[in-house]
Design a protein around this motif. Structure first.
Motif, PDB file in Angstrom:
ATOM      1  N   ARG A  56      36.827   9.754  24.193  1.00 59.36           N
ATOM      2  CA  ARG A  56      36.242   9.657  25.538  1.00 59.36           C
ATOM      3  C   ARG A  56      37.014  10.575  26.482  1.00 59.36           C
ATOM      4  N   PRO A  57      36.511  11.775  26.739  1.00 61.32           N
ATOM      5  CA  PRO A  57      37.243  12.748  27.577  1.00 61.32           C
ATOM      6  C   PRO A  57      37.494  12.263  28.998  1.00 61.32           C
ATOM      7  N   GLU A  58      36.624  11.369  29.519  1.00 61.85           N
ATOM      8  CA  GLU A  58      36.823  10.898  30.881  1.00 61.85           C
ATOM      9  C   GLU A  58      38.109  10.080  31.003  1.00 61.85           C
ATOM     10  N   PHE A  59      38.457   9.339  29.954  1.00 63.33           N
ATOM     11  CA  PHE A  59      39.697   8.561  29.978  1.00 63.33           C
ATOM     12  C   PHE A  59      40.918   9.476  29.846  1.00 63.33           C
ATOM     13  N   LEU A  60      40.806  10.463  28.977  1.00 60.30           N
ATOM     14  CA  LEU A  60      41.934  11.388  28.781  1.00 60.30           C
ATOM     15  C   LEU A  60      42.188  12.201  30.053  1.00 60.30           C
ATOM     16  N   GLU A  61      41.129  12.672  30.666  1.00 55.42           N
ATOM     17  CA  GLU A  61      41.276  13.436  31.909  1.00 55.42           C
ATOM     18  C   GLU A  61      41.845  12.557  33.021  1.00 55.42           C
ATOM     19  N   ALA A  62      41.373  11.323  33.084  1.00 57.10           N
ATOM     20  CA  ALA A  62      41.866  10.397  34.104  1.00 57.10           C
ATOM     21  C   ALA A  62      43.347  10.077  33.874  1.00 57.10           C
ATOM     22  N   PHE A  63      43.738   9.931  32.609  1.00 58.04           N
ATOM     23  CA  PHE A  63      45.142   9.661  32.294  1.00 58.04           C
ATOM     24  C   PHE A  63      46.024  10.831  32.736  1.00 58.04           C
ATOM     25  N   ILE A  64      45.578  12.050  32.452  1.00 57.28           N
ATOM     26  CA  ILE A  64      46.344  13.237  32.849  1.00 57.28           C
ATOM     27  C   ILE A  64      46.463  13.302  34.369  1.00 57.28           C
ATOM     28  N   ASN A  65      45.374  13.018  35.075  1.00 60.23           N
ATOM     29  CA  ASN A  65      45.409  13.012  36.545  1.00 60.23           C
ATOM     30  C   ASN A  65      46.388  11.966  37.063  1.00 60.23           C
ATOM     31  N   SER A  66      46.345  10.770  36.496  1.00 63.16           N
ATOM     32  CA  SER A  66      47.236   9.695  36.932  1.00 63.16           C
ATOM     33  C   SER A  66      48.690  10.069  36.705  1.00 63.16           C
ATOM     34  N   LYS A  68      49.970  13.060  36.363  1.00 62.04           N
ATOM     35  CA  LYS A  68      50.351  14.206  37.197  1.00 62.04           C
ATOM     36  C   LYS A  68      50.656  13.778  38.626  1.00 62.04           C
ATOM     37  N   PHE A  69      49.754  13.020  39.218  1.00 66.63           N
ATOM     38  CA  PHE A  69      49.968  12.585  40.600  1.00 66.63           C
ATOM     39  C   PHE A  69      51.134  11.603  40.705  1.00 66.63           C
ATOM     40  N   ALA A  70      51.292  10.741  39.700  1.00 62.38           N
ATOM     41  CA  ALA A  70      52.405   9.787  39.723  1.00 62.38           C
ATOM     42  C   ALA A  70      53.740  10.516  39.639  1.00 62.38           C
ATOM     43  N   ALA A  71      53.806  11.546  38.801  1.00 62.01           N
ATOM     44  CA  ALA A  71      55.056  12.310  38.674  1.00 62.01           C
ATOM     45  C   ALA A  71      55.384  13.041  39.975  1.00 62.01           C
ATOM     46  N   GLY A 133      45.498  15.183  50.031  1.00 61.22           N
ATOM     47  CA  GLY A 133      45.427  13.890  50.702  1.00 61.22           C
ATOM     48  C   GLY A 133      45.765  12.748  49.764  1.00 61.22           C
ATOM     49  N   PHE A 134      45.277  12.832  48.535  1.00 59.64           N
ATOM     50  CA  PHE A 134      45.568  11.799  47.538  1.00 59.64           C
ATOM     51  C   PHE A 134      47.068  11.720  47.288  1.00 59.64           C
ATOM     52  N   LEU A 135      47.711  12.886  47.122  1.00 59.98           N
ATOM     53  CA  LEU A 135      49.150  12.916  46.852  1.00 59.98           C
ATOM     54  C   LEU A 135      49.947  12.373  48.032  1.00 59.98           C
ATOM     55  N   ILE A 136      49.580  12.776  49.250  1.00 67.22           N
ATOM     56  CA  ILE A 136      50.290  12.295  50.440  1.00 67.22           C
ATOM     57  C   ILE A 136      50.166  10.776  50.549  1.00 67.22           C
ATOM     58  N   PHE A 196      56.791   5.994  40.367  1.00 70.27           N
ATOM     59  CA  PHE A 196      55.840   6.466  39.347  1.00 70.27           C
ATOM     60  C   PHE A 196      54.900   5.344  38.939  1.00 70.27           C
ATOM     61  N   LEU A 197      55.468   4.170  38.689  1.00 66.55           N
ATOM     62  CA  LEU A 197      54.661   3.026  38.269  1.00 66.55           C
ATOM     63  C   LEU A 197      53.689   2.603  39.369  1.00 66.55           C
ATOM     64  N   THR A 198      54.160   2.599  40.610  1.00 68.44           N
ATOM     65  CA  THR A 198      53.312   2.214  41.738  1.00 68.44           C
ATOM     66  C   THR A 198      52.135   3.164  41.888  1.00 68.44           C
ATOM     67  N   SER A 199      52.396   4.458  41.768  1.00 69.05           N
ATOM     68  CA  SER A 199      51.335   5.455  41.893  1.00 69.05           C
ATOM     69  C   SER A 199      50.391   5.415  40.694  1.00 69.05           C
ATOM     70  N   PHE A 200      50.950   5.304  39.506  1.00 67.84           N
ATOM     71  CA  PHE A 200      50.145   5.345  38.283  1.00 67.84           C
ATOM     72  C   PHE A 200      49.160   4.182  38.216  1.00 67.84           C
ATOM     73  N   ASP A 201      49.586   3.005  38.684  1.00 71.68           N
ATOM     74  CA  ASP A 201      48.755   1.808  38.581  1.00 71.68           C
ATOM     75  C   ASP A 201      47.883   1.549  39.812  1.00 71.68           C
ATOM     76  N   ASN A 202      48.032   2.353  40.853  1.00 71.27           N
ATOM     77  CA  ASN A 202      47.385   2.023  42.114  1.00 71.27           C
ATOM     78  C   ASN A 202      45.864   2.165  42.035  1.00 71.27           C
ATOM     79  N   VAL A 203      45.187   1.163  42.578  1.00 73.78           N
ATOM     80  CA  VAL A 203      43.730   1.184  42.631  1.00 73.78           C
ATOM     81  C   VAL A 203      43.239   1.172  44.065  1.00 73.78           C
ATOM     82  N   THR A 204      43.777   0.254  44.869  1.00 74.33           N
ATOM     83  CA  THR A 204      43.217  -0.003  46.198  1.00 74.33           C
ATOM     84  C   THR A 204      43.246   1.231  47.094  1.00 74.33           C
TER      85      THR A 204
END
Length: 269
Positions: A56-66, A68-71, A133-136, A196-204
């Motif tokens: 499922r490429p959508e999950f892999l791409e989403a994981f990479i995005n998460s 990257k932004f978390a790091a 904006g997402f990163l900030i 990293f954990l806070t950013s990686f898991d954030n939904v709201t």
């Protein structure tokens, strides 16, 4: 009477822990089901839903995005949070307590309120729905954790060590790199892991910041659950849980999770 209160506290704590663990108790076993639909208890045992994640490429791409932004959020949070904590702890700044409360306010402000506020603030600046904006937004919610841990690390800091290094001829940068940073390094690293954990898991907050072209793993899981819940969602969620547990164990070994939320008493050097 004291024994009764002590037993009541233990009972409440146990019930709270069980309540928190219930989702894990349901999700993780359900991810190993051999059925083609969600089931608990799991029907049979199979790893098929974990192998299908790779299809499922959508999950892999989403994981990479998460990741990257978390790091990136963790790196910037460590830099700004450490410098902010040092400034608050070392210098007699007017209104220090108010500044500290402001910088750590994302810890107490509900994430929903924070997400709406950031969206309203970013929209006129054309930052809403952008990577910047997402990163900030993620840096804003991560900095307080770094500051809290570094302030805790500075609570017992001996500023005479810095003075001694300066007297011996070390310039301010050398004092920071050779004396200050090694002594607060574990606190800064722990803050980075928690960020990293806070950013990686954030939904709201992420829900208000993402665009259709930019998806993170928690957002993708949320979206999949809205469309049609199937066992692959449970397997992806289990992977996120595993990553979170590993990071929390590392954090506990380095600094102690309780210190993130514990009070810090820092004195001016």
């Amino acid at each position: 009477m004291m024994k009764t209160l002590g037993g009541l506290r233990i009972a409440v704590a146990v019930l709270a822990i069980i309540y928190i663990l219930i989702p894990l108790i349901v999700v993780i076993p359900a991810s190993f089901t051999s059925a083609n639909y969600p089931s608990f208890p799991a029907e049979g045992f199979s790893l098929q839903w974990y192998t299908k994640i790779l299809e499922r490429p959508e999950f892999l791409e989403a994981f990479i995005n998460s990741a990257k932004f978390a790091a990136l959020a963790a790196i910037f949070s460590v830099i700004f949070g450490t410098l902010g904590a040092l400034g608050i702890a070392k210098y007699d700044i007017p209104g220090k307590s108010y500044i500290t409360a402001l910088l750590t306010s994302p810890l107490s402000v509900p994430q929903l309120v924070l997400g709406i506020a950031l969206l309203m603030y970013f929209t006129p600046m054309m930052l809403a729905g952008t990577s910047t904006g997402f990163l900030i937004a993620h840096i804003v919610i991560c900095i307080p954790y770094v500051m809290r841990l570094v302030l805790t690390g500075l609570s017992g800091f001996d500023y005479n060590l810095e003075r001694a290094a300066a007297i011996l001829g070390a310039n301010p940068l050398t004092v920071f790199l050779k004396v200050t940073l090694p002594l607060i390094g574990s606190a800064a690293i722990s803050g980075g892991l928690f960020a990293f954990l806070t950013s990686f898991d954030n939904v709201t907050v992420s829900l208000f910041m993402v665009s259709p072209e930019m998806r993170t793993l928690p957002i993708e899981i949320f979206s999949q659950m809205q469309d049609a819940y199937n066992p692959i969602v449970a397997s992806v969620s289990s992977v996120v849980i595993f990553i979170s547990v590993v990071l929390i164990v590392i954090l506990e070994k380095i600094q102690g999770v309780g210190k993130v939320f514990g009070g810090s008493h820092h004195t001016n050097g």
